[in-house]
Design a protein around this motif. Structure first.
Motif, PDB file in Angstrom:
ATOM      1  N   ASN A  48       4.565  12.416   0.970  1.00 46.34           N
ATOM      2  CA  ASN A  48       5.796  12.834   0.292  1.00 46.34           C
ATOM      3  C   ASN A  48       7.031  12.796   1.180  1.00 46.34           C
ATOM      4  OD1 ASN A  48       4.595  13.280  -2.258  1.00 46.34           O
ATOM      5  ND2 ASN A  48       3.722  15.184  -1.441  1.00 46.34           N
ATOM      6  N   PHE A  49       7.024  11.890   2.163  1.00 41.74           N
ATOM      7  CA  PHE A  49       8.224  11.688   2.966  1.00 41.74           C
ATOM      8  C   PHE A  49       9.045  10.570   2.344  1.00 41.74           C
ATOM      9  CE2 PHE A  49       5.451  13.494   6.357  1.00 41.74           C
ATOM     10  CZ  PHE A  49       6.211  14.630   6.585  1.00 41.74           C
ATOM     11  N   LYS A  50      10.368  10.769   2.358  1.00 31.51           N
ATOM     12  CA  LYS A  50      11.281   9.766   1.825  1.00 31.51           C
ATOM     13  C   LYS A  50      11.731   8.853   2.967  1.00 31.51           C
ATOM     14  CE  LYS A  50      15.685   9.088  -0.459  1.00 31.51           C
ATOM     15  NZ  LYS A  50      16.984   9.679  -0.726  1.00 31.51           N
ATOM     16  N   GLU A 108      16.296  12.946   7.107  1.00 32.61           N
ATOM     17  CA  GLU A 108      16.472  14.047   8.061  1.00 32.61           C
ATOM     18  C   GLU A 108      16.281  15.414   7.431  1.00 32.61           C
ATOM     19  OE1 GLU A 108      20.209  13.404  10.046  1.00 32.61           O
ATOM     20  OE2 GLU A 108      19.364  11.771  11.249  1.00 32.61           O
ATOM     21  N   SER A 109      16.497  15.533   6.126  1.00 36.57           N
ATOM     22  CA  SER A 109      16.285  16.828   5.470  1.00 36.57           C
ATOM     23  C   SER A 109      14.805  17.218   5.482  1.00 36.57           C
ATOM     24  CB  SER A 109      16.810  16.799   4.030  1.00 36.57           C
ATOM     25  OG  SER A 109      15.995  15.978   3.213  1.00 36.57           O
ATOM     26  N   GLN A 110      13.927  16.281   5.813  1.00 36.97           N
ATOM     27  CA  GLN A 110      12.491  16.548   5.862  1.00 36.97           C
ATOM     28  C   GLN A 110      11.985  16.737   7.303  1.00 36.97           C
ATOM     29  OE1 GLN A 110      11.312  13.004   3.457  1.00 36.97           O
ATOM     30  NE2 GLN A 110      10.351  14.531   2.121  1.00 36.97           N
ATOM     31  N   ALA A 111      12.901  16.914   8.243  1.00 38.04           N
ATOM     32  CA  ALA A 111      12.509  17.026   9.647  1.00 38.04           C
ATOM     33  C   ALA A 111      11.516  18.168   9.882  1.00 38.04           C
ATOM     34  CB  ALA A 111      13.732  17.203  10.542  1.00 38.04           C
ATOM     35  N   SER A 112      11.745  19.325   9.275  1.00 37.83           N
ATOM     36  CA  SER A 112      10.817  20.448   9.511  1.00 37.83           C
ATOM     37  C   SER A 112       9.430  20.153   8.923  1.00 37.83           C
ATOM     38  CB  SER A 112      11.383  21.758   8.980  1.00 37.83           C
ATOM     39  OG  SER A 112      11.649  21.658   7.607  1.00 37.83           O
TER      40      SER A 112
END
Length: 171
Positions: free
Chosen positions: A26-28, A46-50
């Motif tokens: 589920n990574f974009k 980058e909003s998925q970095a965590s």
């Protein structure tokens, strides 16, 4: 990632398998580059970095990783027997974890290349801003989870923030 990469797989097939695996997590993917002579990469939103850190660097906490407010997750793909440039950066530090290996790495605090270290699946390495480094494909395709730790809040690192000291491809 449980990608089964075969040595005989073409670059396009390797990238298809990795892309599918990234999307299964589920990574974009916001950018993909297969044009690098050493392999290529996938840039993750980058909003998925965590979430990326939780998936690939579960032994680290976000506050251990952040230098500024900006982190950039990537998946590097290095081809067998290919080397990235001997390089360093002015505006970022990097953290790598081997997702599929083995791969070779050289690091040094000077312009002279360090000894070759072989990293296996699950191995982790951190390079400070300015530290010289090189990723090396060994006998098979290597897959590396990478976090860019931006060190300049007002001028984040980008692909232009690469000082190449040596490059097999004349860049």
């Amino acid at each position: 990632m449980n990608t089964t990469i075969e040595d005989k797989d073409s670059k396009a097939v390797v990238f298809d398998k990795i892309r599918n695996e990234i999307e299964n997590h589920n990574f974009k993917i916001v950018n993909e580059d297969q044009t690098r002579p050493w392999g290529g990469f996938f840039v993750i939103d980058e909003s998925q970095a965590s979430d990326f850190i939780a998936t690939f660097f579960s032994h680290l906490k976000i506050d251990e990783v952040q230098i500024t407010n900006k982190l950039s997750p990537k998946i590097l793909v290095v081809a067998p027997e290919k080397r990235l440039s001997w390089q360093y950066h002015f505006r970022r530090a990097e953290i790598w974890k081997v997702v599929e290996g083995p791969v070779g790495v050289k690091i040094s605090d000077t312009d002279v290349e360090g000894d070759l270290k072989t990293l296996q699946n699950g191995d982790f390495i951190k390079m400070d801003k300015g530290e010289r480094h090189r990723l090396i494909g060994l006998d098979s395709w290597g897959i590396i989870a990478e976090i860019w730790q931006h060190t300049d809040q007002d001028n984040p690192s980008d692909e232009e923030d690469i000082v190449r000291l040596q490059d097999d491809f004349g860049r």
